[in-house]
Design a protein around this motif. Structure first.
Motif, PDB file in Angstrom:
ATOM      1  N   VAL A  46     -13.010 -34.886   9.545  1.00 58.12           N
ATOM      2  CA  VAL A  46     -13.257 -33.746   8.667  1.00 58.12           C
ATOM      3  C   VAL A  46     -14.280 -32.789   9.297  1.00 58.12           C
ATOM      4  O   VAL A  46     -15.277 -33.238   9.884  1.00 58.12           O
ATOM      5  N   PHE A  47     -13.998 -31.488   9.204  1.00 62.07           N
ATOM      6  CA  PHE A  47     -14.989 -30.490   9.596  1.00 62.07           C
ATOM      7  C   PHE A  47     -14.804 -29.242   8.736  1.00 62.07           C
ATOM      8  O   PHE A  47     -13.796 -29.091   8.052  1.00 62.07           O
ATOM      9  N   LYS A  48     -15.779 -28.345   8.788  1.00 64.91           N
ATOM     10  CA  LYS A  48     -15.696 -27.114   8.019  1.00 64.91           C
ATOM     11  C   LYS A  48     -14.716 -26.167   8.681  1.00 64.91           C
ATOM     12  O   LYS A  48     -14.637 -26.086   9.900  1.00 64.91           O
ATOM     13  N   ALA A  49     -13.975 -25.438   7.862  1.00 63.46           N
ATOM     14  CA  ALA A  49     -12.917 -24.584   8.366  1.00 63.46           C
ATOM     15  C   ALA A  49     -13.432 -23.495   9.301  1.00 63.46           C
ATOM     16  O   ALA A  49     -12.743 -23.049  10.199  1.00 63.46           O
ATOM     17  N   ASP A  50     -14.693 -23.049   9.106  1.00 59.73           N
ATOM     18  CA  ASP A  50     -15.222 -21.977   9.951  1.00 59.73           C
ATOM     19  C   ASP A  50     -16.077 -22.497  11.082  1.00 59.73           C
ATOM     20  O   ASP A  50     -16.755 -21.738  11.780  1.00 59.73           O
ATOM     21  N   MET A  78      -9.238 -27.730  19.666  1.00 66.46           N
ATOM     22  CA  MET A  78      -9.192 -26.794  18.549  1.00 66.46           C
ATOM     23  C   MET A  78      -8.078 -25.764  18.731  1.00 66.46           C
ATOM     24  O   MET A  78      -7.387 -25.399  17.777  1.00 66.46           O
ATOM     25  N   ARG A  79      -7.902 -25.309  19.953  1.00 68.14           N
ATOM     26  CA  ARG A  79      -6.806 -24.373  20.213  1.00 68.14           C
ATOM     27  C   ARG A  79      -5.459 -25.049  19.991  1.00 68.14           C
ATOM     28  O   ARG A  79      -4.493 -24.423  19.542  1.00 68.14           O
ATOM     29  N   GLY A  80      -5.396 -26.342  20.296  1.00 71.50           N
ATOM     30  CA  GLY A  80      -4.173 -27.094  20.046  1.00 71.50           C
ATOM     31  C   GLY A  80      -3.834 -27.145  18.566  1.00 71.50           C
ATOM     32  O   GLY A  80      -2.664 -27.022  18.175  1.00 71.50           O
ATOM     33  N   LEU A  81      -4.855 -27.311  17.731  1.00 72.78           N
ATOM     34  CA  LEU A  81      -4.624 -27.296  16.281  1.00 72.78           C
ATOM     35  C   LEU A  81      -4.087 -25.944  15.830  1.00 72.78           C
ATOM     36  O   LEU A  81      -3.173 -25.869  14.993  1.00 72.78           O
ATOM     37  N   GLU A  82      -4.645 -24.878  16.390  1.00 76.44           N
ATOM     38  CA  GLU A  82      -4.167 -23.543  16.043  1.00 76.44           C
ATOM     39  C   GLU A  82      -2.715 -23.357  16.469  1.00 76.44           C
ATOM     40  O   GLU A  82      -1.910 -22.758  15.745  1.00 76.44           O
ATOM     41  N   THR A  83      -2.379 -23.903  17.650  1.00 72.60           N
ATOM     42  CA  THR A  83      -1.004 -23.809  18.138  1.00 72.60           C
ATOM     43  C   THR A  83      -0.044 -24.537  17.208  1.00 72.60           C
ATOM     44  O   THR A  83       1.052 -24.040  16.904  1.00 72.60           O
ATOM     45  N   PHE A 124       0.838 -33.068  19.364  1.00 71.07           N
ATOM     46  CA  PHE A 124       0.576 -32.435  20.655  1.00 71.07           C
ATOM     47  C   PHE A 124       1.602 -32.904  21.689  1.00 71.07           C
ATOM     48  O   PHE A 124       2.123 -32.107  22.476  1.00 71.07           O
ATOM     49  N   GLU A 125       1.870 -34.196  21.690  1.00 70.99           N
ATOM     50  CA  GLU A 125       2.830 -34.742  22.657  1.00 70.99           C
ATOM     51  C   GLU A 125       4.232 -34.171  22.407  1.00 70.99           C
ATOM     52  O   GLU A 125       4.953 -33.820  23.347  1.00 70.99           O
ATOM     53  N   THR A 126       4.619 -34.068  21.144  1.00 74.30           N
ATOM     54  CA  THR A 126       5.939 -33.532  20.805  1.00 74.30           C
ATOM     55  C   THR A 126       6.114 -32.106  21.302  1.00 74.30           C
ATOM     56  O   THR A 126       7.171 -31.743  21.832  1.00 74.30           O
ATOM     57  N   PHE A 127       5.056 -31.311  21.161  1.00 75.46           N
ATOM     58  CA  PHE A 127       5.142 -29.905  21.551  1.00 75.46           C
ATOM     59  C   PHE A 127       4.585 -29.653  22.952  1.00 75.46           C
ATOM     60  O   PHE A 127       4.335 -28.518  23.338  1.00 75.46           O
ATOM     61  N   MET A 128       4.378 -30.756  23.711  1.00 79.78           N
ATOM     62  CA  MET A 128       3.941 -30.687  25.112  1.00 79.78           C
ATOM     63  C   MET A 128       2.648 -29.895  25.274  1.00 79.78           C
ATOM     64  O   MET A 128       2.495 -29.069  26.172  1.00 79.78           O
ATOM     65  N   ILE A 129       1.718 -30.146  24.363  1.00 81.03           N
ATOM     66  CA  ILE A 129       0.375 -29.590  24.477  1.00 81.03           C
ATOM     67  C   ILE A 129      -0.484 -30.644  25.164  1.00 81.03           C
ATOM     68  O   ILE A 129      -0.719 -31.711  24.617  1.00 81.03           O
ATOM     69  N   PRO A 130      -0.920 -30.401  26.406  1.00 84.37           N
ATOM     70  CA  PRO A 130      -1.648 -31.444  27.139  1.00 84.37           C
ATOM     71  C   PRO A 130      -2.974 -31.792  26.480  1.00 84.37           C
ATOM     72  O   PRO A 130      -3.733 -30.906  26.078  1.00 84.37           O
ATOM     73  N   MET A 131      -3.244 -33.077  26.353  1.00 87.06           N
ATOM     74  CA  MET A 131      -4.472 -33.553  25.738  1.00 87.06           C
ATOM     75  C   MET A 131      -4.725 -34.971  26.244  1.00 87.06           C
ATOM     76  O   MET A 131      -3.784 -35.732  26.441  1.00 87.06           O
ATOM     77  N   PRO A 132      -5.981 -35.330  26.502  1.00 92.69           N
ATOM     78  CA  PRO A 132      -6.264 -36.686  26.969  1.00 92.69           C
ATOM     79  C   PRO A 132      -5.979 -37.735  25.894  1.00 92.69           C
ATOM     80  O   PRO A 132      -5.672 -37.406  24.744  1.00 92.69           O
ATOM     81  N   ALA A 133      -6.088 -38.994  26.290  1.00 95.67           N
ATOM     82  CA  ALA A 133      -5.813 -40.103  25.373  1.00 95.67           C
ATOM     83  C   ALA A 133      -6.769 -40.076  24.189  1.00 95.67           C
ATOM     84  O   ALA A 133      -7.844 -39.465  24.230  1.00 95.67           O
ATOM     85  N   VAL A 140       3.636 -26.572  11.971  1.00 92.41           N
ATOM     86  CA  VAL A 140       3.306 -27.986  11.745  1.00 92.41           C
ATOM     87  C   VAL A 140       2.163 -28.076  10.739  1.00 92.41           C
ATOM     88  O   VAL A 140       1.105 -27.454  10.917  1.00 92.41           O
ATOM     89  N   VAL A 141       2.356 -28.840   9.685  1.00 94.70           N
ATOM     90  CA  VAL A 141       1.317 -29.034   8.673  1.00 94.70           C
ATOM     91  C   VAL A 141       0.531 -30.283   9.036  1.00 94.70           C
ATOM     92  O   VAL A 141       1.062 -31.389   9.048  1.00 94.70           O
ATOM     93  N   TRP A 142      -0.727 -30.121   9.356  1.00 89.36           N
ATOM     94  CA  TRP A 142      -1.543 -31.247   9.794  1.00 89.36           C
ATOM     95  C   TRP A 142      -2.838 -31.389   9.000  1.00 89.36           C
ATOM     96  O   TRP A 142      -3.520 -32.404   9.091  1.00 89.36           O
ATOM     97  N   ASN A 143      -3.188 -30.369   8.186  1.00 84.75           N
ATOM     98  CA  ASN A 143      -4.438 -30.385   7.429  1.00 84.75           C
ATOM     99  C   ASN A 143      -4.240 -31.148   6.122  1.00 84.75           C
ATOM    100  O   ASN A 143      -3.529 -30.700   5.226  1.00 84.75           O
ATOM    101  N   HIS A 144      -4.884 -32.313   6.008  1.00 84.14           N
ATOM    102  CA  HIS A 144      -4.733 -33.163   4.833  1.00 84.14           C
ATOM    103  C   HIS A 144      -5.717 -32.805   3.713  1.00 84.14           C
ATOM    104  O   HIS A 144      -5.667 -33.396   2.632  1.00 84.14           O
TER     105      HIS A 144
END
Length: 279
Positions: free
Chosen positions: A272-276, A196-201, A229-238, A207-211
């Motif tokens: 999909v999830f709720k914004a809050d 979730m923090r990665g999405l905020e980053t 995440f990979e492009t911006f070097m944000i570590p995340m598992p597979a 970066v527009v990612w919310n469809h």
């Protein structure tokens, strides 16, 4: 004559053998049906400072129960040295954290952790098709290390580090005679917050990612987000690991919702999830 020398004469004599491994020689002794490893010589072969390792063995409630003093041949004559049984070597190796040592020692410690026990056991007992039988103390030490590795895997996001931990877990499982869980199967709620923090980053980077077109609803393509995440070097598992963590522990409403993308204007299957939902 000292009591020690008297005992040495009356006790069964060990048969010492040199086991070549990774460019060095490991001394081990067969005593009846048991193989014991002189730990000072062993640590010298690895490159670990013996004084610190001796203290670690004495502090560990499992390792210290396996300690036995033995007369070991040396250039200056037989010397009394601390030994451990072969079946406690995994417990010793897996608690020797490579990161605590100088960089030039870390790779050597890692190599010994991954291979040394197998090489020693194979030398004395041959290739094994069944798991090694260990005593209750060694089994407890191995099981504790396995649990620790699983917890590290649950928290770790770097794919490279996860593979390293999983390789160590594979050695532990082999010693216990159980199947190693697939790396993608080891996921935890602790991976959800970094995601979730990665999405905020990504959002702060433009970066527009919310469809989603619906207010209060967030939708993302997981593969697309992980590529960002990979492009911006944000570590995340597979993808398989984070997908399992999100399904089991995330604020997800649905993982396969068809919608018209707010970004491309085309059909897209989204998570999909709720914004809050993330507070």
């Amino acid at each position: 004559m000292s009591e020690l020398m008297t005992l040495a004469r009356t006790a069964p004599m060990p048969r010492f053998e040199i086991v070549p491994f990774a460019g060095t020689d490991i001394l081990a002794a067969r005593l009846g049906d048991q193989v014991r490893v002189p730990m000072k010589r062993f640590c010298e072969a690895v490159g670990l400072p013996w004084a610190a390792q001796q203290q670690r063995i004495r502090r560990d409630d499992v390792l210290r129960e396996g300690v036995s003093m033995m007369l070991i041949p040396s250039d200056g004559g037989p010397q009394e040295q601390l030994t451990l049984p072969l079946d406690l070597i995994p417990g010793f190796l897996f608690t020797a954290e490579a990161k605590r040592y100088a960089p030039e020692l870390r790779e050597r410690v890692r190599l010994f952790r991954a291979e040394c026990f197998r090489v020693l056991h194979q030398h004395f007992f041959g290739a094994r098709s069944a798991p090694v039988t260990v005593d209750a103390g060694a089994a407890a030490a191995i099981a504790r290390e396995g649990t620790r590795l699983v917890q590290l895997l649950k928290r770790e996001t770097s794919p490279r580090v996860r593979r390293y931990y999983h390789d160590q877990l594979d050695q532990i499982c082999a010693a216990q005679g159980i199947d190693t869980p697939a790396i993608d199967a080891i996921a935890s709620a602790e991976l959800v917050d970094p995601f979730m923090r990665g999405l905020e980053t990504l959002s702060t980077m433009g970066v527009v990612w919310n469809h989603s077109r619906e207010p209060g609803i967030v939708a993302f393509d997981l593969a697309e987000v992980l590529a960002h995440f990979e492009t911006f070097m944000i570590p995340m598992p597979a993808i398989g690991i984070i997908a399992r963590a999100l399904r089991q522990n995330g604020p997800i409403i649905d993982a396969t919702v068809p919608m018209i993308s707010n970004i491309t204007g085309r059909h897209r299957l989204c998570w999909v999830f709720k914004a809050d939902a993330n507070g």
